[in-house]
Design a protein around this motif. Sequence first.
Motif, PDB file in Angstrom:
ATOM      1  N   ALA A  35       0.721  -1.180  -0.057  1.00 11.87           N
ATOM      2  CA  ALA A  35       0.059  -0.090   0.226  1.00 11.87           C
ATOM      3  C   ALA A  35       0.870   1.271  -0.093  1.00 11.87           C
ATOM      4  O   ALA A  35       1.461   1.627   1.139  1.00 11.87           O
ATOM      5  CB  ALA A  35      -0.898   0.112   1.329  1.00 11.87           C
ATOM      6  N   LEU A  36       1.190   1.902  -1.408  1.00  5.46           N
ATOM      7  CA  LEU A  36       1.959   3.210  -1.339  1.00  5.46           C
ATOM      8  C   LEU A  36       1.248   4.281  -0.898  1.00  5.46           C
ATOM      9  O   LEU A  36       2.005   5.500  -0.501  1.00  5.46           O
ATOM     10  CB  LEU A  36       2.880   3.131  -2.538  1.00  5.46           C
ATOM     11  N   CYS A  37       0.041   4.402  -1.142  1.00  7.59           N
ATOM     12  CA  CYS A  37      -0.658   5.716  -1.106  1.00  7.59           C
ATOM     13  C   CYS A  37      -1.287   5.892   0.218  1.00  7.59           C
ATOM     14  O   CYS A  37      -2.371   6.813   0.360  1.00  7.59           O
ATOM     15  CB  CYS A  37      -1.430   6.046  -2.377  1.00  7.59           C
ATOM     16  N   TYR A  38      -1.281   4.969   1.056  1.00  9.61           N
ATOM     17  CA  TYR A  38      -1.731   4.884   2.259  1.00  9.61           C
ATOM     18  C   TYR A  38      -1.161   5.394   3.548  1.00  9.61           C
ATOM     19  O   TYR A  38       0.133   5.232   3.614  1.00  9.61           O
ATOM     20  CB  TYR A  38      -2.207   3.419   2.652  1.00  9.61           C
ATOM     21  N   GLY A  46      -6.629   5.770  -2.702  1.00  8.38           N
ATOM     22  CA  GLY A  46      -6.832   4.844  -3.476  1.00  8.38           C
ATOM     23  C   GLY A  46      -6.251   5.097  -5.023  1.00  8.38           C
ATOM     24  O   GLY A  46      -6.785   4.859  -5.789  1.00  8.38           O
ATOM     25  N   SER A  47      -4.959   5.523  -4.931  1.00 10.24           N
ATOM     26  CA  SER A  47      -4.278   5.965  -6.073  1.00 10.24           C
ATOM     27  C   SER A  47      -3.223   4.787  -6.744  1.00 10.24           C
ATOM     28  O   SER A  47      -3.000   4.726  -7.837  1.00 10.24           O
ATOM     29  CB  SER A  47      -3.877   7.330  -6.184  1.00 10.24           C
ATOM     30  N   CYS A  48      -2.604   4.152  -5.742  1.00  6.87           N
ATOM     31  CA  CYS A  48      -1.549   3.451  -6.063  1.00  6.87           C
ATOM     32  C   CYS A  48      -2.114   1.831  -6.748  1.00  6.87           C
ATOM     33  O   CYS A  48      -1.203   1.261  -7.525  1.00  6.87           O
ATOM     34  CB  CYS A  48      -0.475   3.166  -4.910  1.00  6.87           C
ATOM     35  N   GLY A  49      -3.331   1.668  -6.440  1.00  5.13           N
ATOM     36  CA  GLY A  49      -3.750   0.446  -6.735  1.00  5.13           C
ATOM     37  C   GLY A  49      -2.932  -1.119  -6.535  1.00  5.13           C
ATOM     38  O   GLY A  49      -3.300  -2.126  -6.986  1.00  5.13           O
ATOM     39  N   LEU A  50      -2.343  -0.940  -5.220  1.00  5.14           N
ATOM     40  CA  LEU A  50      -1.403  -2.169  -4.861  1.00  5.14           C
ATOM     41  C   LEU A  50      -2.315  -2.991  -3.695  1.00  5.14           C
ATOM     42  O   LEU A  50      -1.743  -3.977  -3.462  1.00  5.14           O
ATOM     43  CB  LEU A  50       0.005  -1.616  -4.221  1.00  5.14           C
ATOM     44  N   CYS A  51      -3.066  -2.318  -3.104  1.00  3.68           N
ATOM     45  CA  CYS A  51      -3.876  -2.817  -1.781  1.00  3.68           C
ATOM     46  C   CYS A  51      -4.845  -3.652  -2.190  1.00  3.68           C
ATOM     47  O   CYS A  51      -5.754  -3.730  -1.414  1.00  3.68           O
ATOM     48  CB  CYS A  51      -4.280  -1.659  -0.804  1.00  3.68           C
ATOM     49  N   HIS A  65     -10.280  -1.993  -3.436  1.00  7.12           N
ATOM     50  CA  HIS A  65      -9.141  -1.579  -2.746  1.00  7.12           C
ATOM     51  C   HIS A  65      -9.408  -1.510  -1.289  1.00  7.12           C
ATOM     52  O   HIS A  65     -10.336  -1.109  -0.722  1.00  7.12           O
ATOM     53  CB  HIS A  65      -9.194   0.033  -3.031  1.00  7.12           C
ATOM     54  N   CYS A  67      -7.832  -0.195   1.060  1.00 12.53           N
ATOM     55  CA  CYS A  67      -7.871   1.285   1.695  1.00 12.53           C
ATOM     56  C   CYS A  67      -9.084   1.882   1.868  1.00 12.53           C
ATOM     57  O   CYS A  67      -9.328   3.031   2.589  1.00 12.53           O
ATOM     58  CB  CYS A  67      -6.535   1.933   0.957  1.00 12.53           C
TER      59      CYS A  67
END
Length: 211
Positions: A35-38, A46-51, A65, A67
């Motif tokens: 989770a990079l944008c958390y 909710g922008s990085c799309g990794l979580c 997502h 987050c």
Amino acid sequence: MQELVEITVDGKNMAVSADTTVLQALREHDIYLPALCYHPHLEAYGSCGLCLVEILNDDNWETKHACLLKVKDGLQIRTDTSELRLLRSWAAKIFLRHRPFLNHKTENFLLNLVQDEIKEKPEDENLTKCIKDLSGYMTEGCILCGLCVRMCSKIGKHHLTFLGKGKNLRISFVRGKSGETSCGNCRACCHVCPAGFITSNAEQAFSAKLY
Ligand code: SF4
Ligand code: FES
């Protein structure tokens, strides 16, 4: 007293606070999700799309997502499927291709997500070549996670903003009445930037490097 709800994560039942997101609930139980944008002190974005996780809805597993998703009683969640690993790898590849990194911790973190995809398809020569290409491409970069903008607003300064659209989207200073961009260098943004783009101060990062 804190209200609890029961959720199921990868087949295990657990009690979590009712007033929380799936990502926070998983972290409380030491279940790792990229989770990079958390950031725990900021609103989710909710922008990085990794979580990404999968949740069960009417017999279908849907991707969401973690987050942004609130927990609720009976929620069934999967955190580690080949589909999720593939989606995370795609998100990581977009960052690595378009936002080259100064911070090797972030770069390695993203490369590991791509490696997870390769482990599932060891025979895929294109993927193996892709990771070699990505490894040679890194200099420095902002992933547009928006953490600096949200932190600057949270502390009441509002000096940073998104500017532009699509591939021209950037973080920039909000100019003062006379056009000045001075922010006072409180360094709050430096502490949340996951990409190492803001190192010593925001003025240096945004005026000297990209803009
Ligand atoms: S400068 Fe850092 S914190 Fe700000 S958007 Fe870019 S990566 Fe995120
Ligand atoms: S942490 Fe959820 S999209 Fe980035």
